[in-house]
Design a protein around this motif. Sequence first.
Motif: not given
Length: 219
Positions: A34-41, A43-57, A119-120, A126-129
């Motif tokens: 969701q975060l890499f494949g949509d918004t914010p992508g 390069r601007t996703t943080t570990v904290a933001a990803l963990s929050e989106a996953a509902g994990l620490s 997103r796939r 895109v994101e992998i490049i």
Amino acid sequence: MTGRLRAPTGRYAGKSAKERQAERRRRFLDAALQLFGDTPGFRTTTVAALSEAAGLSTRQFYEEFRTLEDVLAALHLQVNDWAEQAVTAALPDAEDLPLAERAAVIFRTYAANVTADPRRIRITFVEIIGVSPRLEEQRLARRSRWVDLICAEARAAVERGEAAPRDYRLAATAFIGSVNGLLHDWNAGWVDATLDEVVEELVRQLLAILRPAEWSPGG
């Protein structure tokens, strides 16, 4: 962070440590899609933001991954695996079809899989490049597997007398680049065509490669 933290062991809530680890990893990858494949992508996703989106620490993040790049690498492989598995599953039903129809089955299956979720496409094209030499090597290695598939199909077509005999690796490499570019542009709305029309164009291009004007069956 130089390495992953040690994950807990033993059973908890009826699940083994291995089961809990697999579930955490899936949740991180789902959140990353969701975060890499949509918004914010990526390069601007943080570990904290990803963990929050996953509902994990964040601690749980570092039990599974070292960096966000590791997550992107795993997600890129997963998206490619989904498409490869779909195509592999479709091949037996197309085994006895003429070349043009078999090619259509392959491309229609691949296109339907990668475009089913925009997103796939963003992860794959895109994101992998340009992230790092390591991910560039992974991207090219996975693309090489699709080149291998086209070469295998070409060799089989030659054996059936449906294609001109030659080494197809260079042509297959160029062709896979056009497949990916066309699907990306179609998904972005830059190509005024239906997905079926895109598949038909890809089949025409492949047949032109396999059957040059100077070749004829049995010639």
